[in-house]
Design a protein around this motif. Sequence first.
Motif, PDB file in Angstrom:
ATOM      1  N   LEU A 265       0.795  -1.252   0.181  1.00 41.02           N
ATOM      2  CA  LEU A 265       0.087  -0.083  -0.034  1.00 41.02           C
ATOM      3  C   LEU A 265       0.884   1.199  -0.173  1.00 41.02           C
ATOM      4  CD1 LEU A 265      -2.713  -0.968   2.550  1.00 41.02           C
ATOM      5  CD2 LEU A 265      -2.905  -1.008   0.086  1.00 41.02           C
ATOM      6  N   SER A 266       1.933   1.209   0.875  1.00 43.57           N
ATOM      7  CA  SER A 266       2.786   2.430   0.778  1.00 43.57           C
ATOM      8  C   SER A 266       3.686   2.647  -0.584  1.00 43.57           C
ATOM      9  CB  SER A 266       3.692   2.171   1.906  1.00 43.57           C
ATOM     10  OG  SER A 266       3.076   2.207   3.173  1.00 43.57           O
ATOM     11  N   CYS A 267       3.970   1.539  -1.135  1.00 42.58           N
ATOM     12  CA  CYS A 267       4.368   1.717  -2.651  1.00 42.58           C
ATOM     13  C   CYS A 267       3.452   2.156  -3.773  1.00 42.58           C
ATOM     14  CB  CYS A 267       4.921   0.251  -3.019  1.00 42.58           C
ATOM     15  SG  CYS A 267       6.457  -0.296  -2.351  1.00 42.58           S
ATOM     16  N   VAL A 268       2.205   1.918  -3.461  1.00 36.15           N
ATOM     17  CA  VAL A 268       1.211   2.701  -4.316  1.00 36.15           C
ATOM     18  C   VAL A 268       1.032   4.107  -3.909  1.00 36.15           C
ATOM     19  CG1 VAL A 268      -1.332   2.710  -4.475  1.00 36.15           C
ATOM     20  CG2 VAL A 268      -0.328   0.403  -4.418  1.00 36.15           C
ATOM     21  N   ASN A 269       1.336   4.567  -2.707  1.00 37.21           N
ATOM     22  CA  ASN A 269       1.363   5.720  -2.222  1.00 37.21           C
ATOM     23  C   ASN A 269       2.666   6.583  -3.108  1.00 37.21           C
ATOM     24  OD1 ASN A 269       0.982   8.285  -0.578  1.00 37.21           O
ATOM     25  ND2 ASN A 269       2.953   7.733   0.012  1.00 37.21           N
ATOM     26  N   SER A 270       3.709   6.149  -2.926  1.00 35.67           N
ATOM     27  CA  SER A 270       4.641   6.483  -3.588  1.00 35.67           C
ATOM     28  C   SER A 270       4.862   6.535  -4.956  1.00 35.67           C
ATOM     29  CB  SER A 270       6.212   5.696  -3.220  1.00 35.67           C
ATOM     30  OG  SER A 270       6.239   6.077  -1.708  1.00 35.67           O
ATOM     31  N   CYS A 271       4.312   5.562  -5.574  1.00 35.50           N
ATOM     32  CA  CYS A 271       4.032   5.464  -7.137  1.00 35.50           C
ATOM     33  C   CYS A 271       2.894   6.563  -7.666  1.00 35.50           C
ATOM     34  CB  CYS A 271       3.392   4.073  -7.531  1.00 35.50           C
ATOM     35  SG  CYS A 271       3.327   3.761  -9.229  1.00 35.50           S
ATOM     36  N   ALA A 272       2.036   6.813  -6.659  1.00 35.73           N
ATOM     37  CA  ALA A 272       0.849   7.707  -7.115  1.00 35.73           C
ATOM     38  C   ALA A 272       1.164   9.064  -7.286  1.00 35.73           C
ATOM     39  CB  ALA A 272      -0.358   7.473  -6.284  1.00 35.73           C
ATOM     40  N   ASN A 273       2.242   9.610  -6.559  1.00 35.43           N
ATOM     41  CA  ASN A 273       2.487  11.029  -6.245  1.00 35.43           C
ATOM     42  C   ASN A 273       3.077  11.520  -7.683  1.00 35.43           C
ATOM     43  OD1 ASN A 273       1.857  11.094  -3.644  1.00 35.43           O
ATOM     44  ND2 ASN A 273       4.300  10.756  -2.943  1.00 35.43           N
ATOM     45  N   PRO A 274       3.827  10.962  -8.517  1.00 37.20           N
ATOM     46  CA  PRO A 274       4.196  11.509  -9.769  1.00 37.20           C
ATOM     47  C   PRO A 274       2.925  11.717 -10.921  1.00 37.20           C
ATOM     48  CG  PRO A 274       6.018   9.837  -9.200  1.00 37.20           C
ATOM     49  CD  PRO A 274       4.825   9.925  -8.151  1.00 37.20           C
ATOM     50  N   ILE A 275       2.137  10.718 -10.608  1.00 40.48           N
ATOM     51  CA  ILE A 275       1.003  10.442 -11.283  1.00 40.48           C
ATOM     52  C   ILE A 275       0.218  11.658 -11.064  1.00 40.48           C
ATOM     53  CG2 ILE A 275      -1.059   9.285 -12.005  1.00 40.48           C
ATOM     54  CD1 ILE A 275       0.200   6.711 -11.554  1.00 40.48           C
ATOM     55  N   ILE A 276      -0.068  11.982  -9.869  1.00 40.56           N
ATOM     56  CA  ILE A 276      -0.782  13.148  -9.587  1.00 40.56           C
ATOM     57  C   ILE A 276      -0.239  14.500  -9.909  1.00 40.56           C
ATOM     58  CG2 ILE A 276      -1.503  14.408  -7.372  1.00 40.56           C
ATOM     59  CD1 ILE A 276      -1.585  12.180  -5.705  1.00 40.56           C
ATOM     60  N   TYR A 277       1.051  14.606  -9.869  1.00 41.02           N
ATOM     61  CA  TYR A 277       1.617  15.979 -10.317  1.00 41.02           C
ATOM     62  C   TYR A 277       1.110  16.055 -11.868  1.00 41.02           C
ATOM     63  CZ  TYR A 277       4.710  15.156  -6.428  1.00 41.02           C
ATOM     64  OH  TYR A 277       4.914  14.750  -5.011  1.00 41.02           O
ATOM     65  N   PHE A 278       1.489  15.167 -12.605  1.00 39.61           N
ATOM     66  CA  PHE A 278       1.166  15.294 -13.930  1.00 39.61           C
ATOM     67  C   PHE A 278      -0.245  15.553 -14.535  1.00 39.61           C
ATOM     68  CE2 PHE A 278       5.484  12.967 -14.069  1.00 39.61           C
ATOM     69  CZ  PHE A 278       6.193  14.101 -14.177  1.00 39.61           C
ATOM     70  N   LEU A 279      -0.881  14.699 -13.725  1.00 41.19           N
ATOM     71  CA  LEU A 279      -2.450  14.589 -14.076  1.00 41.19           C
ATOM     72  C   LEU A 279      -3.083  15.867 -13.499  1.00 41.19           C
ATOM     73  CD1 LEU A 279      -5.060  13.115 -15.020  1.00 41.19           C
ATOM     74  CD2 LEU A 279      -5.334  12.428 -12.279  1.00 41.19           C
ATOM     75  N   VAL A 280      -2.746  16.551 -12.657  1.00 42.12           N
ATOM     76  CA  VAL A 280      -3.014  18.096 -12.103  1.00 42.12           C
ATOM     77  C   VAL A 280      -2.722  19.100 -13.185  1.00 42.12           C
ATOM     78  CG1 VAL A 280      -3.284  19.842 -10.294  1.00 42.12           C
ATOM     79  CG2 VAL A 280      -3.676  17.427  -9.826  1.00 42.12           C
ATOM     80  N   GLY A 281      -1.207  18.765 -13.608  1.00 43.75           N
ATOM     81  CA  GLY A 281      -0.918  19.946 -14.594  1.00 43.75           C
ATOM     82  C   GLY A 281      -1.458  19.642 -15.941  1.00 43.75           C
ATOM     83  N   SER A 282      -1.975  18.571 -16.289  1.00 44.51           N
ATOM     84  CA  SER A 282      -2.561  18.326 -17.615  1.00 44.51           C
ATOM     85  C   SER A 282      -4.098  18.761 -17.751  1.00 44.51           C
ATOM     86  CB  SER A 282      -2.367  17.081 -17.953  1.00 44.51           C
ATOM     87  OG  SER A 282      -3.255  16.156 -17.258  1.00 44.51           O
TER      88      SER A 282
END
Length: 325
Positions: A265-282
């Motif tokens: 679950l913590s790895c999912v959290n660390s993996c999701a952060n870059p996705i959040i940055y690029f998703l919000v920016g797009s």
Amino acid sequence: MSPTGPTWRTDITTVNGSDYILTTSCDATKFTLNFLIIIIGLVGLAGNVTVLWLLGFHMSKNAFSVYIFNLAGADFLFLCFNVIHSIHVIISIFNSIFISRFFNVLFNFAYLASLSMLSAMSTELCVSALWPIWYHCRRPRHTAAVMCALLWALSLLLSILQGEACSIFFNVFSHGWCEKLDSIIFAWLIVLFVVLIGSSLALLLRVFCGSHRIPMTRLFVTIALTVLVFLLFGLSYGINWFPLDRIENFYRVFPCNVYEMSAFLSCVNSCANPIIYFLVGSIRHHRFQCQTLRLFLQRAMQDTHEEEEVGEQCYSGKSGELETV
């Protein structure tokens, strides 16, 4: 708490059929979770490396980019250590290979650093929203860089002392020192959780409630989603690290793979952060802008209210500037 804690159960020679079934089931679940950790970890490593590369070499620095850069570094280390550990665990299922307890120190160090950076970033954004005049006029210039350096050093020190150093040095004199150190680290984790949740709630109240509401910006959305994902996924590692590990007979009720589940679950959290940055920016009101990761990441850290524009800004790779088209 040792990340290799469940491993000893697979080495017990059992004569009872139910014990054998439990051990086989634990091995199968352990293999599946560690295999998923490797896949999620590799995806997250690629995403965090991209964030580190863009923020480190292709974008100008500000307070929040410094925090995001260090958060990406902590997530990268956490994913890297978990991928290496999971590979060792999978191999050890089929062959008896010693797994070093020093992995425990590495996991705790990366997790503490990640949580510290997220709490500091959320607090800084909250301060900038509640006291904007003081923040822009009186705040020391290099606060973010100094704070990140101190948090890295503190996370490393606490992890080393609580891990191998505690059993090697403090136990020679008194076991009470290790218990006191555990209490200090647990208190520090509680402080980080309270600061993270408190600053996030204060920011949400400032945005949505009251007569002096502030406009929603991309940076608010980025940090709010990052905090939400951490509470849903990343919090499990901290709970398993201290509260659950100190409940008597907990691992008899849940005999296997508790650590693997929290690590996944913590790895999912660390993996999701870059996705959040690029998703919000797009995200745009009408359509996507130019498909460049640098522009997406730059917009994700935009701390000004974005008005609807007639034209659309597009990134020029040759000039390295933003052009209106």
